[in-house]
Scaffold this active site. Structure first.
Site, PDB file in Angstrom:
ATOM      1  CB  ALA A 101      -0.918   0.012   1.217  1.00  0.00           C
ATOM      2  CE  LYS A 102       5.425   4.918  -0.291  1.00  0.00           C
ATOM      3  NZ  LYS A 102       6.515   4.137   0.305  1.00  0.00           N
TER       4      LYS A 102
END
Length: 411
Positions: A101-102
């Protein structure tokens, strides 16, 4: 080619080497969830300011999604998407039980007061709290954020869900952070460099290094490499660049940078053009700042024999091809800078167990993971007759593909 296009290109090249079918390939490429939220806060002067926040949750086949939150004016969906995808492959290469994720907020943290940053962080957390969690998505610091940011997220999240120290990593030690986390990415760069040089019958001692970036990653890498006998001949940061062919005194530079908020004006080296840092005469180049800095404009001028990617996506595909033809060995980001997320995993484990490791154990376990990771990467290179970047991509993608298939998601 922007970061997302380049990342997708590398994915497709690796997918072809692995022989993935089109349905599975599509399943692996499309993000699990993309979140976009509006965050309005009162500023200190009483006016209102609005910001846009993002969180891309790419894949959770191998475990909770994991990735940093960055505060930067140029945060935008394609970049966040690319970095989330890279986190999926990075955690798989590291063999830790996470997906990728980011996140980020489009803001300039240098233009906001501490109280404004706190309000912004808390509003962002309020908007996404039901979409993150200990076993769902675990954020961490990134560009423009740090332990204090994580403390605010933890506190705000805990208002909704009870005390949950494992919901973020990279926290202050007093709130459940891990010893050794601050140095982890830089230490991982050291271990990755040692593994690569050992493959070529070399050691760090006596090698000449140029390091772009003197933030958390670059400064720790410089100190640890210097401690091992490496000679740091050039360094740059946002304030400028310096060079000393006899080697820069890194401890003195660290003191100067802390006192002056940057390396500019350091009297133990000569000032140089910051753009020249990547093409300085050195044995090993460590880009540890922004992405996309090594490109077709400067690739032919690079003199280093080895490049260790401390930053995320510092080399674009065109430069990759040029450097490959020159015989430059590139240790890719999804392996070389995985020390940070690996120790984040250790922090998460400690929080869940309610038991703190000593720093020696953290560093010892990190070296074990980095050494094993390089061995696994090299085996994929031999299996698929490919370079180190494709070896890392095939390693990570294959592990995620196997988990996806076993779950029955990719059919």
């Amino acid at each position: 080619m922007n970061a997302l296009a380049a990342t997708n290109r590398n994915f497709k090249l690796a997918s072809r080497l692995l022989g993935l079918d089109s349905k599975l390939e599509k399943s692996l490429l499309i993000p699990f969830r993309e979140i976009k939220v509006e965050c309005t806060i009162p500023k200190d002067d009483g006016t209102l300011a609005s910001f846009v926040g993002f969180r891309v949750q790419h894949d959770n086949a191998r475990g909770p999604m994991k990735g940093g939150i960055r505060y930067h004016p140029e945060v935008e969906p394609d970049e966040v998407n690319a970095l989330a995808q890279l986190m999926t492959w990075k955690t798989a290469v590291a063999k830790i039980p996470y997906g990728g994720a980011k996140g980020g907020i489009g803001c300039d943290p240098s233009e906001l007061s501490l109280s404004e940053l706190e309000r912004l962080t808390r509003v962002f957390t309020q908007k996404i709290h039901d979409l993150i969690g200990i076993h769902t998505d675990v954020p961490a610091p990134d560009m423009g954020t740090g332990p204090q940011t994580m403390a605010w997220i933890l506190d705000e999240y805990s208002k909704f869900h009870g005390h949950s120290p494992a919901v973020v990593t990279g926290k202050p030690i007093d709130l459940g952070g891990s010893l050794g986390r601050d140095a982890a990415t830089g230490r991982g760069v050291l271990f990755a460099t040692e593994a690569l040089l050992n493959e070529h019958g070399k050691t760090i001692s006596g090698q000449r290094f140029a390091i772009q970036g003197f933030g958390n990653v670059g400064s720790w890498a410089a100190k640890l490499i210097s401690d091992k006998g490496g000679k740091i001949v050039a360094v740059s940061d946002v304030t400028g660049a310096i060079k000393n062919n006899n080697g820069i005194d890194i401890l003195s530079l660290l003191e100067h940078a802390e006192e002056n908020r940057g390396i500019k004006g350091f009297d133990g080296a000569d000032s140089i053009d910051p753009d020249s840092i990547l093409v300085e005469d050195c044995d090993i180049l460590v880009p540890a700042a922004l992405g996309g800095v090594i490109n077709r404009e400067n690739a032919n001028e690079i003199k280093a024999k080895f490049i260790i990617e401390g930053a995320n996506h510092p080399t674009d595909p065109e430069a990759d091809e040029i450097l490959k033809k020159k015989g430059v060995m590139i240790l890719p980001d999804i392996y070389a800078n995985s020390g940070g997320v690996t120790v984040s995993y250790f922090e998460w484990v400690q929080n869940i167990q309610g038991f703190m490791w000593d720093e020696e154990k953290v560093n010892r376990e990190l070296k074990t993971y980095m050494t094993r990771g390089f061995k696994d990467l090299k085996e994929m290179c031999q299996t698929h007759s490919c370079d180190l970047r494709m070896g890392a991509f095939t390693l990570g993608i294959n592990r995620v593909a196997q988990a996806t298939t076993i779950r029955g998601w990719g059919s």
